[in-house]
Structure formats: C-alpha cells, structure tokens
Write a protein that holds these residues in place. Sequence first.
Motif, PDB file in Angstrom:
ATOM      1  N   GLY A  32       0.707  -1.409  -0.126  1.00 32.36           N
ATOM      2  CA  GLY A  32      -0.081  -0.037   0.061  1.00 32.36           C
ATOM      3  C   GLY A  32       0.854   1.288   0.067  1.00 32.36           C
TER       4      GLY A  32
ATOM      5  N   GLN B 100      -2.322   9.528  -0.530  1.00 33.27           N
ATOM      6  CA  GLN B 100      -3.044  10.231   0.513  1.00 33.27           C
ATOM      7  C   GLN B 100      -2.417  11.398   1.306  1.00 33.27           C
ATOM      8  OE1 GLN B 100      -6.317   9.626   0.912  1.00 33.27           O
ATOM      9  NE2 GLN B 100      -6.190  11.378   2.157  1.00 33.27           N
TER      10      GLN B 100
ATOM     11  N   ARG C  62      -0.619   3.956  -2.589  1.00 34.05           N
ATOM     12  CA  ARG C  62      -2.003   4.506  -1.968  1.00 34.05           C
ATOM     13  C   ARG C  62      -1.557   5.532  -0.870  1.00 34.05           C
ATOM     14  NH1 ARG C  62      -6.864   0.475  -1.136  1.00 34.05           N
ATOM     15  NH2 ARG C  62      -5.981   0.015  -3.105  1.00 34.05           N
TER      16      ARG C  62
END
Length: 627
Positions: free
Chosen positions: A9, A16, A12
């Motif tokens: 992740g 963010q 991602r």
Amino acid sequence: TLTGPGGAGKTRLALQAAADLLDDFGDGVFFVGLAGIADPSLVLPTIAQALGVKEAGSLSPAEALEGFVRGREVLLVLDNLEHLLAASPQVSELVLNAPSVKAILSSRAPLRVTVEHEYPVPELADPDAVALFSERAQAIKPDFRLNGDRPTVAAICRRLDGLPLAIELAAARAKVLSPKALLDRLDQRLPVLTGGARDVPDRQRTLRDTITWSYELLDETEQMLFSRLGVFVGGFTLEAAEQVSGADLDTVASLVEKSLVRQGEDRFRMLETIRDFALERLAEDGELEQFRRRHVDFFLALAEREASDTQTSLARLDSEHDNLRGALQFARELDEPRLELRLASALSNFWEFRSYLREGREHIREALDRDPEAPAELRLPALTRGTMIAIKQGDLESARRLAEEKRRLHAAMGDEKGVGDSIHLLGLVAITEGRYADARALLEQGKSIRERVGDEADQASSFHVLGLLAMDEGQFERARAELGAALAIAEKHGMERWIANSQCDLAFAELGDRRVEEARLLFGEALAAAARMGWTENVAFCLVGCSAVAAGAGELDHAGHLLGQAERLCEEIQLKLEVYAEAVQDRVADELRSRLGEDRLEALRAEGRLLSVEDAVSEAFAALGSS
C-alpha cells in the motif's frame, strides 16, 4: 521514502499523504510514476516531463529541472523507485539544491542517501484489514455483508499478513466463495490471489507477479538465499539462517533492505505470502528436500540440547515453536520416523510443561506408532511424558498402555529406578480411575524403590502424589503432611517447578482442612510462580483455588470470574481437573448459584472467560489481597 514489500500500500499511502498536503505547496504536487522505465538515467527527464519542463538551449534535462524547481514550493511523489536506485544521488541532489522542494518516494528498498527519512509501511491491523476486505467485496458483490463472518474475515487477513494487495485480491473471490470457503483455500495462497483489476499494472494483477518483480531485482546470491530462507516457519535467528541456509550477514541485510525479509528485535521473518513464493523457487531449483532436511537437523539438535524443564530452555523452545512444528512435519514428509521420534522425545518436556497437551499427545502417539522398533532410550522419554499428558487429558486407557510399555522396557534393561518410576505412573492412573487401594499399593511400591536407589528428588514426586490420593479420599490432614514433605524436598533441591506445584496442591489440602489463611498465602505464591513460568495448567488449578478463597471472603464477582477463566483454560489445553480440584470448583459454583442465582453466575463466568490470562491473574491477586 515509504518502503515495504509489493502490495503493502505504499503508492496509496503516498497519494493520500500528497492529497493531505496540497494546500502546503503553492506551486503544486506532482505524481511521477517510474515503474515503466528501466534506465536510471531517465529518472530526472521523467520528472521534468511530469512538471512540464522543456529542454532549453544548452541546458541538460537535469539542469533545466533544477532551474525550474529552484525557488518553487513543490511536492514530488516519485512512485516505484526500487529498480532505479542508481538514480538516488541525482534525486537527492535535486531536493537538496531546492530548499522548498520536498519528495515522497515509494520503493521496495530505501535509497540510502543522507537526506532520506525511511518509513517502513506496516501491515494493516485487524480492524483496518477487515474493513478493506469488506469494502472491496461489496464493490463486486453489493449484497456482501460481514454478519457473523467477521472472525473468519479477520483470520483471512491475518493469513495474508495484513497486506492490502493480497486482501483486495482475496476479496475479489467473494463473488464465488464464502469467507469460510476462501479461508479453507488459503493453505495455497498464491494460486488464489489472482484476478486483479485490468486498470492496474500487470505486476499487481496477481500476488505472484508482484513478488516476482521484487525477486527479479535480486542478484544471484540474494535469490539463492531468499529461496532457502523459505524453509523457516515463523521466523529465524541469524545463527539458524547461517547454519541451515548458508546465509551471511550482508546478504540477509540486503534482503531486509529490499523488503523481502522483516527484522525484529533478535529475529527475522518473511511474510507468509512471500515465504510461499520462496518455497516455490526452492522447489523449482530442486533444493527443497535438501534444505528441509537441514532445517530438521538444526532444530532436532536444538530440541535435544534444550530438553529440560528449566525456564531458559522452555523459553528458547517457545521462541522456535513454529519451526519445531515445521520440523516435525518435514520429518514426516521426508518419511524419517526415527527423526520424528527423536524430535517428539526431545520435545516431550516442553509440551507438558508449557501445557501444549493436545499437541504433545498427538505427536507422541504418532511418533511412537510410526517407529515401534526404536531403541528404548528413544522411546522412554516419549512414553513417560505421553503417560502424564494422557492422564491429564483423561485418556486412562492410553496412559496405562504407555506406562506398562515403559515398565517392560526398564525391566528388560535391568533398570530398577526406571521400573519404580513406571510403577509410580501406574499409581497415578489408578488414582484417576478411582481405584484408591490399588493406587496406594502401587505408589508405596514405587516410593520404596526410589528410597532404595537413593533418588531423593524423585521421592518428592512420591510424597506429592500420595498427598493427592489422600485429598481424593478426603484425608486432608494426611494430605498436608505428604505434600509438606514433597515441598520440603523440592525447596532443598531448588526444584522451581515442583515447589510451585507442591504449593498449589498443599493450598488445596489446607483449604480442605478449613485453614483458609494458609491456603490464601500458598495459592498466592503458587499462582505467581505459575504465571511467571507460563505454566497454563497450574494457573488453571490455582484460579480454581483462588475462586474458593474469594467466595469465602464474600468476593462473589471475583469468584465467578475466576471460575470462568479456569474453565476456559481447561478447555483450551484440554485439561481434566483432578478430583480434589473438581470438587472445589463444583462447591464454589453451587455456593455462587445459591447466593446469586443461575443467571448471574453464568454472566460472571462468561465475563471471566473473556479476560486475558494476565487480567485474570491480576483479579485473583486482588481477590486474595482483599481476603
């Protein structure tokens, strides 16, 4: 630099973080995907292209880029740098020469430049992992609901190491598989974790492809060690890696840096999904059997070296419990029954004294059955502990059979002490069967032999079990004398485990003789020792005794909680309480039922079952203190 294995992740999280920082960078936030380029010299030109920087005159792309960002407030998000690490100095220089430029990078390995702050991306915790699974499952199956499947989905996520990509790929199977059916298929993770979205890079459509990307970035030495480390189950020490897999510190450190091995305080581990891939490579290289055998040999040597009941040895074996289980399985798969029996015999103390009763009993039975012609010195430790565990679990037929074989082997060897020990075990079986007269005769016979051969330490066991027999017969004054003698011998010889055991059972005898204050003090000492040693079996016995002390002092809630926790522990390790402890348990339950009512008693028991062992022990001490 956000580091971690493929599928952790990182991208991602970087996106963010960038979104959260948009207002802090007046000249913009720019995402630069680098997975598609193979030449490190193209990193800066690719960044320049993303920022819309054109080559100007005689300036190189790097110079033009530096000129453009100098004085600007810019955040660069550089994604997938692990295969372009040769460009690290240029990236570092770009940021250093432009004070208002910051960069968030994602990479399976750090850049190792002076201005870098590395952030290893952790696996998802259970609540977040379950939420991600549920969200992705609902995206393809709108009527998906967790309902009662939350524990199963949590188990799926743990089996997938909390790795977001693996969880998303597993959730994609929710269209055709229930959570239970999916969990059942995860013994082979990689074949299940396929079918990623068409709009993601090829390397992220299956977990195998994601790991392959990292594997192919390794050099030959790293690839070889990576595969060989797959034989370890539940992690490994550097010493084990050196002896089993031929590791060296630099190569292990490189695999850690490249996010294929995780480093703990004094151990290393692979995520299970990555370990599956490593084992596939090892099998393809034709080395799986060779390194499984080396794994068995290493952990057999460890088990035989630590085959005692000292806390140091038990803690060492506890830290390698998964590897020891793996070694037993490997020995079975290698069709080496003698190796399997040697391991089971060496681990028999560990299984009993760490209260892995069901596990120990099954392995001992299977190992003895698979190698019936093994030498007596190999069978005897397994027979001894196998008998004790069978007694504790209420399988008296097996216990008698094992003890009889032990007696025959010792008799054939002319080993009088061993014969005495076997007769003592048969006396224990007779107690549990309620044949008290036979039990006393056998125990006295065994004690007489032990006195004759001069083994005072074993005499402590004889006194102790005669004390248990007296308690079962309701002769508590006699039980106090026998158990007091056992405790004195144990203290003389510094036998920590026997001291704790004798304190616990002497406390029951004091309780039976209505000497509550003496029982309270002894239960406190015994519980403290059992908790310190991680001896679940004796913790359970002590909690039963503490519940009686608490009930007698009017601490009824405490008493109910302690009963519930003791019941949970007994179920967990499949322990059958001895007659005297079961009688106390029933008496306390009857008293609470009469004073509180059935519904309140069951509620307290249920609350007690939900406590951790540590919290239950703390509550027991609170109850003893208030008493």
